[in-house]
Write a protein that holds these residues in place. Sequence first.
Motif, PDB file in Angstrom:
ATOM      1  N   UNK A 337       0.947  -1.194  -0.148  1.00  0.00           N
ATOM      2  CA  UNK A 337      -0.021   0.129   0.054  1.00  0.00           C
ATOM      3  C   UNK A 337       0.884   1.114  -0.150  1.00  0.00           C
ATOM      4  N   UNK A 338       1.757   1.181   0.850  1.00  0.00           N
ATOM      5  CA  UNK A 338       2.886   2.366   0.912  1.00  0.00           C
ATOM      6  C   UNK A 338       3.531   2.570  -0.461  1.00  0.00           C
ATOM      7  N   UNK A 339       4.141   1.467  -1.150  1.00  0.00           N
ATOM      8  CA  UNK A 339       4.715   1.434  -2.280  1.00  0.00           C
ATOM      9  C   UNK A 339       3.867   2.422  -3.187  1.00  0.00           C
ATOM     10  N   UNK A 340       2.418   1.722  -3.441  1.00  0.00           N
ATOM     11  CA  UNK A 340       1.606   2.309  -4.135  1.00  0.00           C
ATOM     12  C   UNK A 340       1.271   3.555  -4.259  1.00  0.00           C
ATOM     13  N   UNK A 341       0.970   4.191  -2.763  1.00  0.00           N
ATOM     14  CA  UNK A 341       0.877   5.462  -2.602  1.00  0.00           C
ATOM     15  C   UNK A 341       2.312   6.302  -2.976  1.00  0.00           C
ATOM     16  N   UNK A 371      -4.175  -3.595  -8.905  1.00  0.00           N
ATOM     17  CA  UNK A 371      -5.031  -3.161  -8.104  1.00  0.00           C
ATOM     18  C   UNK A 371      -4.999  -2.048  -7.167  1.00  0.00           C
ATOM     19  N   UNK A 372      -3.726  -2.016  -6.282  1.00  0.00           N
ATOM     20  CA  UNK A 372      -3.480  -1.305  -5.342  1.00  0.00           C
ATOM     21  C   UNK A 372      -2.961   0.028  -5.933  1.00  0.00           C
ATOM     22  N   UNK A 373      -2.242  -0.125  -6.888  1.00  0.00           N
ATOM     23  CA  UNK A 373      -1.725   1.173  -7.620  1.00  0.00           C
ATOM     24  C   UNK A 373      -2.815   1.903  -8.318  1.00  0.00           C
ATOM     25  N   UNK A 374      -3.889   1.014  -9.082  1.00  0.00           N
ATOM     26  CA  UNK A 374      -4.882   1.603  -9.417  1.00  0.00           C
ATOM     27  C   UNK A 374      -5.776   2.491  -8.479  1.00  0.00           C
ATOM     28  N   UNK A 375      -5.969   1.893  -7.331  1.00  0.00           N
ATOM     29  CA  UNK A 375      -6.692   2.607  -6.085  1.00  0.00           C
ATOM     30  C   UNK A 375      -5.916   3.799  -5.806  1.00  0.00           C
ATOM     31  N   UNK A 376      -4.690   3.699  -5.752  1.00  0.00           N
ATOM     32  CA  UNK A 376      -3.637   5.034  -5.067  1.00  0.00           C
ATOM     33  C   UNK A 376      -4.028   6.087  -6.149  1.00  0.00           C
ATOM     34  N   UNK A 597       8.192   0.742 -12.489  1.00  0.00           N
ATOM     35  CA  UNK A 597       8.147  -0.820 -12.623  1.00  0.00           C
ATOM     36  C   UNK A 597       7.977  -1.083 -11.140  1.00  0.00           C
ATOM     37  N   UNK A 598       6.692  -1.277 -10.600  1.00  0.00           N
ATOM     38  CA  UNK A 598       6.757  -1.736  -9.416  1.00  0.00           C
ATOM     39  C   UNK A 598       6.928  -3.250  -8.926  1.00  0.00           C
ATOM     40  N   UNK A 674       9.832  -1.424  -4.858  1.00  0.00           N
ATOM     41  CA  UNK A 674       9.487  -2.600  -4.220  1.00  0.00           C
ATOM     42  C   UNK A 674       9.149  -2.369  -2.898  1.00  0.00           C
ATOM     43  N   UNK A 675       8.646  -3.569  -1.919  1.00  0.00           N
ATOM     44  CA  UNK A 675       8.316  -3.282  -0.627  1.00  0.00           C
ATOM     45  C   UNK A 675       8.498  -4.624   0.078  1.00  0.00           C
ATOM     46  N   UNK A 676       8.524  -4.348   1.674  1.00  0.00           N
ATOM     47  CA  UNK A 676       8.665  -5.316   2.347  1.00  0.00           C
ATOM     48  C   UNK A 676       7.506  -6.528   2.532  1.00  0.00           C
ATOM     49  N   UNK A 677       6.079  -5.990   2.094  1.00  0.00           N
ATOM     50  CA  UNK A 677       5.037  -6.805   2.360  1.00  0.00           C
ATOM     51  C   UNK A 677       4.333  -6.900   1.168  1.00  0.00           C
ATOM     52  N   UNK A 678       3.868  -8.006   0.841  1.00  0.00           N
ATOM     53  CA  UNK A 678       2.763  -8.008  -0.323  1.00  0.00           C
ATOM     54  C   UNK A 678       1.823  -9.227   0.057  1.00  0.00           C
ATOM     55  N   UNK A 679       0.483  -8.875  -0.654  1.00  0.00           N
ATOM     56  CA  UNK A 679      -0.608 -10.073  -0.495  1.00  0.00           C
ATOM     57  C   UNK A 679      -1.224 -10.355   0.847  1.00  0.00           C
ATOM     58  N   UNK A 680      -2.204 -11.041   1.091  1.00  0.00           N
ATOM     59  CA  UNK A 680      -2.763 -11.391   2.150  1.00  0.00           C
ATOM     60  C   UNK A 680      -1.908 -12.206   3.104  1.00  0.00           C
ATOM     61  N   UNK A 681      -2.079 -12.000   4.272  1.00  0.00           N
ATOM     62  CA  UNK A 681      -1.090 -12.476   5.451  1.00  0.00           C
ATOM     63  C   UNK A 681      -1.190 -14.157   5.370  1.00  0.00           C
ATOM     64  N   UNK A 682      -0.203 -14.893   5.291  1.00  0.00           N
ATOM     65  CA  UNK A 682       0.020 -16.485   5.707  1.00  0.00           C
ATOM     66  C   UNK A 682       0.657 -16.612   6.732  1.00  0.00           C
ATOM     67  N   UNK A 683       0.477 -17.697   7.682  1.00  0.00           N
ATOM     68  CA  UNK A 683       1.118 -18.014   8.818  1.00  0.00           C
ATOM     69  C   UNK A 683       2.655 -17.738   8.465  1.00  0.00           C
TER      70      UNK A 683
END
Length: 1021
Positions: A337-341, A371-376, A597-598, A674-683
């Motif tokens: 999200x921060x990357x898209x912003x 999607x996230x970049x589109x929203x931002x 290039x994200x 790039x960023x540290x975190x992507x996607x929905x969380x997994x254990x």
Amino acid sequence: MITPTPEQAAVLAHRDGPLRISAGAGTGKTTTVALYVRSLVEDGTPPEEILGITFTNKAASELADRIRSILADVAGPGREAEVHTYHGFAASLVREFGALAGIERETPVITPTFARQILYDVLQRREFRHLDATWVGSVDKVQRFGAALEDHLVDPNDLVSLAEDAEPWPERLELLAAWGDYRAEKRRLGVVDYSDLISAAVTLLTRHPDVATRIRSRFRVVLLDEYQDTNPAQRILLQSLFGDGFPVVAVGDTDQTIYEWRGATPDNFHEFIHHFPHGDGRPARELSLTLNRRSDRLIVATANEIRRQIEGGGEDLEALPGAGTGSVAVHWAADAVAEADWIADRVLRLHQEGVPWREIAILFRKNRHVALVHDALTEREIPIEVANLGGLLSVPEVADVRAWMRVLHSPEDGPALLRILTGPRYRLGLGDLAHLSRWASRPGEETDLDHEGLPAHTMLEAIENLEDVEGSSGRARRALERFRREFRTLLEVAHGDTLAELARAILEVTGAWKEVEAMSPAGRLSARLNLYRFLDLTEEWSPLEGRPSLAAFLAHLELMEENPADELDAARLSGEDAVALLTVHRSKGLEWDVVFIPAVSQGNFPSRSSGFENPYTRPQWLPHELRRDTPPPFDGATDPKLATDILRDRHLRQEWRTAYVAVTRARHRLFVTGSHWYGVPVPNQRPATPSPLFELIAGLPFTDDLGQAPLAERPEILRAPDREPAPDPLFPDGWAAAVRAALADPSHVETLAEARGVTHQVEDWSSTIQQRLFELEQVPTVARPEAAPVTSVTGLVTFAACPRRYYWTEVDPLPRRPSPAARRGADIHRRIELHSLGRVPLVEFDPESYDMVEADRAEPKTDPFAAYLSSPYASTRPVLVESAFELPLSSGIRVRGRIDAVYPTREEGWEIVDFKTGRRRSDPWLEVQLQAYAVAIRSVDFGPRPPEGLAASFVYLGDGVDVDRRDVDAEWLSRAQDRLESIGRAIIDDDFEPTPSPACRNCDFQRFCAAGRAWLEENGP
């Protein structure tokens, strides 16, 4: 008038037979080809006797326009060269001479998505022993296999002659049979696909050489553009027409070969000088274009550094002498999200500095990051144009239309209905819909549940019977009544009008156009561009049989989402002043002042392979003996493991070529993020790290570092914040915010209910939130995780016993004998689980949910459950019972499993227990099961924090109680982790060599495994 460079002048002067032109990115190859045509015409060659062939429809149109423009003052009006795509040229041959090959002149040509529809249908009509026809991935398998047959002009009889009893041949032969059914179905429907055009043309010219002579006599020169993207069959077609010294000019760039996954081979361009020699046998002449006319110096320097990662690449690019400096920058954000912003803010700043929106592009390696970049961008009212269908279907205005279509077709489609009702038109919250859910769950007139165990009513039925639903009043009731009226109106349209009329009616009835007009100018432009593109799709689409039904269209969209094969053509942008969002593959041939290039993170770009094209282990890949590559990727002496290494390197080279294409789209500025975190969380999810591409660019001496965010804890959901949450009687901040809060604090719902005086509804609301987690993840603005390979704990144990057995169980499953012993073992595990919990089950019994390895399947001497009841475990309250987990390994594999139980010990530690309903076994591979559980206990959050002291035990119940226990200290745990990672890497590397052992005696696959049969002959059954 264009002044040619010295390199272009050498091309224009060429008149001596075949020529290969290596044209680097941005070196003006289309201009050079047009100038070459002009020079030929000026020397007396009639334009009509010049044939130009290129790859995509867009490229063919541009090349024809450029030639037409540059010939206007030389050849006179109305005189043009003949320009086709490669498939279009084959189609022209088939139209003219198809009767000789048994193809009617007006036979329709189907797209790859229609081909998938036919394949899906034919797979349901045949019974298979080795191919799982119920799995949608089997369509991909058959399509890949059949495409390889056609691309390499393989006679099916030649394939059958190579067949063996061992894997992967039994399934490969079934793929061949399915492909035969597909070809028969095409004949029945009277259609052909793109591959048919090429193979039919080759057959035509082989059987009727006089046709080749006639075609050849029509032209004096042939120009082959984008030649690096051709496949072997296309090369053979062209050789049969224009070999033996004909003046063929091939233009291409091996560094831009990014379509190998669809059959292209860079070897065609490499070997052109030998495939199309002079008449006396001399290799064709070679010339190069290296002067980049597009990009500033630092962009060119970056492209050259990337090109050096490609083994066997072309020459370095050179910037124009007067080119600007340009800029290259990197940024690493805290999360997606921060990357898209950050990208959106930078785009806004660039526009404020004078850069037109249309001169900015954001290029994605994969659609799921759009999607996230589109929203931002949307949040900042930046006009955008989504040029990929995969991305287009996720933008809100298009997703809403599609949701309406889904509900009109399938009233039980809950996620689509939920999207509509909680969206901006009706603005209902979950609290407004709970009473509908309760009504839908009530017993029906005859039965409480349907035959699949689902509620007897749908929520749409509840809306239709709104007068009978208790609790429906006020604002929510008025909104539901309006929805009902509009649904009924659109239902009439859906049953009588065309798809395009239905789409337009949805936009009109729901007031979507009015909402679009009420947007800001930027938002209005974006929404219109996206909706017009979708309406064009509804206008152009038609099925192979019958009328264009809504069901068939929705299935068509799903197929395109799963495998967007129809998006192979380069993107066609509208020309409006909007930021372009598209994938790198669709950007080929385009250029912008600024390129972002994200998501340049490890495993995403360069992308890891979902499976190497290894014919030794995977049936869908063609045996090397039948390929027409020159040279082939490997020879008959290559063993499977070495083949995997070769194919891994080949895949990585293609990824670096894709990066080269992405970077060279930029004229002046390049941003890599790039960023540290992507996607929905997994254990136990690990943060993303910069990929080799990011590190290469970041390490260049001229690259600007625009910030590296420190690593922080991962957010629960990476989703753009709701700008205007729908009102909800229980959740004042909107239901999505409630889900986030519940994830962060499980007591949130109870606290909220107490504050609002509805404590009696706590369980109901908690259940509602849990049920809606899935719908939240279906909202298109959720960033999807990469589909890392998944296996089970049982799979790990199977692999440890024999990798080939794992392959036949998990990768390409073969039929297995039913196992009553396994079913009995699962029943005992269920009884132990319920005894430990002290209650009846809340979910249906699923025997597949337990980790049932072979030790469970041995016949017990005594009653295992009675043995359990006599043990201390039956009277001890466990810390965990049947606890499911997902364990990510650094090798890239995700492991899923369920621990039978964890018990407290007298030493204030924990004992991890796996109950075995058989008798003790000494097989060394069984240890992997306890190793996986112990690593999971230390790595995955199960709730209670594990103590320092751990033990892990197999408790055998087949002959009394027999405990096989080991202490889990740091050294044991380290060995366990190493073993799991080793297995994970082997699975990723397709290392499925058989390891015969006593396990062969109980293997279901003996008849397929030569190594196993040999072991049994030597050691006895």
